[in-house]
Scaffold this motif. Structure first.
Motif, mmCIF file in Angstrom:
data_model
loop_
_atom_site.group_PDB
_atom_site.id
_atom_site.type_symbol
_atom_site.label_atom_id
_atom_site.label_comp_id
_atom_site.label_asym_id
_atom_site.label_seq_id
_atom_site.Cartn_x
_atom_site.Cartn_y
_atom_site.Cartn_z
ATOM 1 N N LEU A 113 39.563 9.240 20.824
ATOM 2 C CA LEU A 113 38.923 9.644 19.458
ATOM 3 C C LEU A 113 37.651 9.327 19.220
ATOM 4 C CD1 LEU A 113 43.057 8.898 18.071
ATOM 5 C CD2 LEU A 113 41.891 11.111 19.691
ATOM 6 N N ASN A 114 36.966 8.023 19.021
ATOM 7 C CA ASN A 114 35.508 8.038 18.543
ATOM 8 C C ASN A 114 34.878 9.115 19.491
ATOM 9 O OD1 ASN A 114 36.261 6.364 16.986
ATOM 10 N ND2 ASN A 114 35.678 4.871 17.715
ATOM 11 N N ALA A 115 34.953 9.121 20.484
ATOM 12 C CA ALA A 115 34.121 10.264 21.174
ATOM 13 C C ALA A 115 34.124 11.111 20.580
ATOM 14 C CB ALA A 115 34.048 9.572 23.198
ATOM 15 N N TRP A 116 35.623 11.849 21.020
ATOM 16 C CA TRP A 116 35.926 13.878 20.519
ATOM 17 C C TRP A 116 35.357 13.681 18.825
ATOM 18 C CZ3 TRP A 116 36.159 18.094 22.640
ATOM 19 C CH2 TRP A 116 36.741 17.875 23.504
ATOM 20 N N GLY A 117 35.990 12.867 18.654
ATOM 21 C CA GLY A 117 35.464 12.442 16.194
ATOM 22 C C GLY A 117 33.457 12.993 16.765
ATOM 23 N N GLU A 118 33.022 12.144 17.687
ATOM 24 C CA GLU A 118 31.785 12.399 17.211
ATOM 25 C C GLU A 118 30.395 13.443 18.122
ATOM 26 O OE1 GLU A 118 27.920 10.150 19.259
ATOM 27 O OE2 GLU A 118 30.122 9.088 19.507
ATOM 28 N N ALA A 119 31.932 14.558 19.215
ATOM 29 C CA ALA A 119 31.154 15.646 19.858
ATOM 30 C C ALA A 119 32.189 16.639 18.852
ATOM 31 C CB ALA A 119 32.378 15.277 21.046
ATOM 32 N N TYR A 120 32.705 16.413 17.866
ATOM 33 C CA TYR A 120 33.087 17.372 16.715
ATOM 34 C C TYR A 120 32.367 17.869 15.963
ATOM 35 C CZ TYR A 120 35.551 19.511 13.178
ATOM 36 O OH TYR A 120 35.887 20.394 11.780
#
Ligand code: HEM
Length: 151
Positions: A121-128
């Motif tokens: 989720l952190n990775a997707w948050g950063e990517a978002y």
């Protein structure tokens, strides 16, 4: 200038692409349920495209395309231009982006369950936010141009 994505984030986002491909529409459908709790935001969307499932499909496709091209963003210039055009038409502003992040990330967890670890989720948050910053930048250029023309 947006901070470049870390190698770790790129790796995680790319490696979760298959799960997103399988569950993309479920995730975006859940995301819109969460997002549309805000009536003002709901009114910005064409509800017939929601009911037909077109809009969740388009967003799922965009997310998947992004995951696959996160290390070659030059492939995304045409889809990004289309998103920007549609966003400007519908009045999407920088202040709306946190609302979508707050709807999307929990939706990923709702659908993927335990597979959506904090790390994912952190990775997707950063990517978002990386993509959001690109869109926000281009959209605000349009809005500024429009204001200059109107002046
Ligand atoms: C990184 C974040 C975002 C991505 C990847 C994204 C992606 C997209 C895509 C792929 C489309 C369809 C474009 C087309 O018609 O071909 C779209 C349309 C749209 N987006 Fe976004 N979007 C994002 C953020 C937002 C935000 C923050 C809002 C504001 C609440 C928003 C509101 C809309 C609206 C209103 C449309 C038009 C939908 C319709 O036709 O009913 N989007 N977006």
């Amino acid at each position: 200038m947006t901070k470049p994505l870390s190698a770790k984030t790129i790796f995680i986002v790319k490696s979760t692409g298959t799960a997103l491909q399988q569950h993309g529409v479920a995730i975006t459908t859940r995301m819109y349920e969460r997002l549309f709790e805000n009536e003002e935001v709901k009114a910005m969307f064409d509800q017939s495209a929601q009911a037909s499932g077109e809009q969740p499909k388009r967003l799922a496709g965009a997310i998947l395309g992004y995951a696959q091209n996160i290390d070659k963003l030059e492939n995304l210039s045409a889809p990004v231009a289309r998103m920007v055009a549609r966003h400007v038409e519908t009045g999407v502003k920088a202040e709306h982006y946190p609302l979508v992040a707050e709807a999307l990330l929990p939706a990923i967890r709702d659908v993927l369950g335990d597979a959506a670890t904090d790390e994912v989720l952190n990775a997707w948050g950063e990517a978002y936010w990386f993509l959001a910053d690109i869109l926000i930048g281009k959209e605000s250029e349009y809005y500024e141009e429009r204001e200059t023309e109107a002046a």
